[in-house]
Structures are given as structure tokens and as C-alpha cells.
Design an enzyme around this catalytic site. Structure first.
Site, PDB file in Angstrom:
ATOM      1  N   CYS A 132      -1.072   1.507   5.177  1.00 34.67           N
ATOM      2  CA  CYS A 132      -0.527   0.183   4.855  1.00 34.67           C
ATOM      3  C   CYS A 132      -1.506  -0.612   3.993  1.00 34.67           C
ATOM      4  O   CYS A 132      -2.456  -1.222   4.507  1.00 34.67           O
ATOM      5  CB  CYS A 132      -0.200  -0.578   6.135  1.00 34.67           C
ATOM      6  SG  CYS A 132       0.419  -2.231   5.808  1.00 34.67           S
ATOM      7  N   CYS A 135      -1.577  -4.341   4.784  1.00 36.55           N
ATOM      8  CA  CYS A 135      -2.324  -4.714   5.991  1.00 36.55           C
ATOM      9  C   CYS A 135      -3.830  -4.598   5.767  1.00 36.55           C
ATOM     10  O   CYS A 135      -4.589  -5.434   6.229  1.00 36.55           O
ATOM     11  CB  CYS A 135      -1.962  -3.803   7.168  1.00 36.55           C
ATOM     12  SG  CYS A 135      -0.230  -3.406   7.303  1.00 36.55           S
ATOM     13  N   ASP A 136      -4.276  -3.540   5.106  1.00 38.75           N
ATOM     14  CA  ASP A 136      -5.708  -3.206   5.110  1.00 38.75           C
ATOM     15  C   ASP A 136      -6.400  -3.308   3.759  1.00 38.75           C
ATOM     16  O   ASP A 136      -7.627  -3.194   3.694  1.00 38.75           O
ATOM     17  CB  ASP A 136      -5.890  -1.770   5.655  1.00 38.75           C
ATOM     18  CG  ASP A 136      -5.366  -1.652   7.081  1.00 38.75           C
ATOM     19  OD1 ASP A 136      -5.559  -2.621   7.842  1.00 38.75           O
ATOM     20  OD2 ASP A 136      -4.769  -0.626   7.422  1.00 38.75           O
TER      21      ASP A 136
END
Ligand code: NAP
Length: 307
Positions: A132, A135-136
Site C-alpha cells: 500500500c 499507507c506507507d
């Protein structure tokens, strides 16, 4: 006793909820570990009709949730463990919090990111291995990273990661991208992205603290091995449908997708419907998932009317 239980809160689930709620069926939605589904891990969605300027995936899902709740859908955070169907036709849904009975069930559990199956994969998640970018990505500023895959997801992630990383290597097992032309052209025109063709990762290499430092690549044409220094690998090689908890109630194809009765969203078990990425290995788009969610809701409504 519920009339409709919808398992999953992605595009298919919310659309089913909007339709069944508007039909006064007061649907209960069960949300698992990723509320909002795959679109919550994406950035801008440019191809969902009605948004000429694009819409952020998480915003789209939040609006779908609001719309479903406005008409009376209820959302509970419970992990479904298994489902069975009693002789009287009622479904029993066993969750981590108890047992729910329902006359119909719509499976809209989507699909989970696929990984390569390398030995230290599990330990590396969160330590330089992820699926992701949204997300990261921001954790990896000014360092080189890699994306594995050649589809729309990989291209989208690679372009997104150029906001943070010093360099993005796009590792693909062939020399041609699978992605749509618009995405392929965009990624190949992005200066910070370097494609690594005909290659696959054979090893994730870590430092003493277990953090990713590089990957070992094999060129699939020459069998040559090489090392590529990257601090994080974003895996975007497709998804595995979340269908394993259904046992004999459904038939699955070779890749685990639920088989629907052609032309419908019905499964082989009457009263049990499937919509979206858990059943669709062909289109796998937000809008087709929403369309199937609508169809499943209408079919569930008709099933209840005939019962
Ligand atoms: P995908 O289209 O199935 O692409 C998966 C990619 O991973 C392919 O390039 C495939 O290589 C590669 N791959 C698969 N298994 C591999 C393995 N074991 N090792 C190395 N590489 C592997 O998946 P996706 O990109 O997640 O897209 C899924 C669907 O969502 C598609 O229909 C796509 O159009 C859609 N989508 C749309 C958008 C958008 O329109 N904005 C964004 C994201 C996704 P090969 O090419 O060699 O098979």
C-alpha cells in the site's frame, strides 16, 4: 433475525447497502479488517463516473458509507469466521463476536493483495515490504524504493511514490506493461521511475535489524542475478479473492473467485449472492463492483419478496 446481511464494506458492499436500505430491508453490514475496501488504499480515482476532476479513494468510500447510513444501513465491525445454511433456509453467520441469523447474505468481501511467497515475507511486512503506497509511501522519503508488477496498480503506485522516494524502480517480469495505455504512458514518462524489465525478485535482503536493504533480482531472459538497493518494496501483483470462509456454500474457480449463476449475482446456494472483486476476475473496477452490488441488492429483494 436479519433480512439482509452484507459482508464487506467496499464499493460492492456499500452499493448493496444503499439499495437494500432504500428498499426498507434495514441491511446489516459486517466490516472486516479493511473498512472501505481497496479504494481506501488508493489515491485519486479518475474513472468513477460523476467526478470529472477525479476523487480521492478514501473520500469516495466515506461518501458511500454516509449515503448507506442515511437510508438506514447499519455497520458493525465483526470478523466473519464461517457461514452455514440451516434446513429452514436461514443463514447462520458465525463471527468473532457471536452468531447472526439472516434470510439472505450478500458476499462483497473483495480481494486481498497477493505476495510473492518468499521465505521472510511475513516478518518484513512493515519493515520495508508493503502493498500500500498510500499507507506507507511517506515513510520512505529521499531513498530508493521498488514496485513489483506491471498492471494499473503497480503503475499508479510507482507514480505516487515519486512524491517521496529519490528513485522508484518498477520491476516487471516481462518487457511490456499490462496496465492501460494511459497509465503505462504516464509511468514511463515519469522521470524518477526506472523500469526494470524481464526481472523478478528472488530474495528480499535485510540488515541486522530486519529492515529491507536490497532485493536480489533474476533476469528471466539471461538468468543473470543482480542486487538492487532499495529501502522498501511495494508489491502490486494482483489480488487473491477473500472467499475461503464460505466452505461448500459456493463453488470457486481455480483462482478462488466465487462462481455466480450466469447473468445473475446468485451463487449455487439460494439466498446467497456474491458481488464485486470476490466474484469478478474479469473487470475488477470500482464501478463494476458497484454495479454488481446493485444487482445483488435487487436480487436479494426479489428473493425475499418471493419467500
Ligand atoms: P493486474 O492487472 O492483474 O496486474 C498484475 C501484475 O502483476 C501483472 O503485470 C502481472 O504480470 C504481475 N504479476 C502477477 N503475479 C506475479 C508474480 N508472481 N511475480 C511477478 N509479477 C507478477 O492487477 P492490478 O494492477 O492490481 O489491477 C487489477 C485490476 O484493477 C485491473 O483490472 C486494473 O485495470 C484495475 N485497476 C484500475 C486502476 C485505475 O483504473 N485507476 C487502478 C488500479 C487497478 P503479467 O503482466 O506478466 O501477468
Amino acid at each position: 433475525m436479519e433480512q439482509v446481511v452484507i459482508i464487506g464494506t467496499g464499493c460492492a458492499g456499500y452499493t448493496s447497502a444503499i439499495y437494500t436500505a432504500r428498499a426498507n430491508l434495514s441491511p446489516l453490514m459486517l466490516s472486516g479488517s479493511q473498512p472501505g475496501g481497496q479504494l481506501t488504499t488508493t489515491t485519486e480515482v479518475e474513472n468513477f463516473p460523476g467526478f470529472p476532476e477525479g476523487v480521492m479513494g478514501p473520500d469516495l468510500m466515506m461518501n458511500m458509507q454516509k449515503q448507506a447510513e442515511k437510508f438506514g444501513a447499519r455497520i458493525e465491525y465483526q470478523q466473519v469466521e464461517n457461514i452455514s445454511r440451516r434446513e429452514d433456509g436461514i443463514f447462520e453467520i458465525k463471527t468473532n463476536l457471536g452468531l447472526i441469523e439472516s434470510q439472505t447474505v450478500i458476499i462483497a468481501t473483495g480481494a486481498a493483495p497477493r505476495h510473492l511467497g518468499l521465505p521472510n515475507e511475513k516478518e518484513l511486512i512493515g519493515h520495508g515490504l508493503t502493498s500500500c503506497a498510500t499507507c506507507d509511501g511517506a515513510f520512505y522519503r529521499d531513498v530508493p524504493v521498488a514496485v513489483i508488477g506491471g498492471g494499473d496498480s503497480a503503475c499508479e503506485e510507482a507514480v505516487f511514490l515519486t512524491r517521496f522516494a529519490s528513485k522508484v524502480f518498477l520491476i516487471h517480469r516481462r518487457d511490456e506493461l499490462r496496465a492501460s495505455k494511459i497509465m503505462a504512458d504516464r509511468v514511463l514518462a515519469t522521470e524518477k521511475v526506472t523500469p526494470v524489465w524481464d526481472s523478478h525478485v528472488v530474495e528480499y535482503i535485510t540488515d541486522e535489524e530486519g529492515e529491507m536493504t536490497s532485493v536480489k533480482l533474476e533476469n528471466l531472459k539471461t538468468n543473470e542475478l543482480s542486487n538492487l538497493d532499495v529501502k522498501c518494496v511495494f508489491v502490486a501483483i494482483g489480488h487473491v479473492p477473500n472467499s475461503q470462509f464460505l466452505g461448500d456454500l459456493v463453488d470457486l474457480d481455480d483462482n478462488g473467485y466465487i462462481k455466480q449463476i450466469p447473468g445473475t449475482t446468485s451463487t449455487k446456494t439460494s439466498g446467497l449472492f456474491a458481488a464485486g472483486d470476490v466474484a469478478d476476475h474479469v473487470y475488477r473496477q470500482a464501478i463494476t463492483a458497484a454495479g454488481q452490488g446493485c444487482a445483488a441488492a435487487i436480487e436479494a429483494e426479489r428473493f425475499l419478496a418471493d419467500a
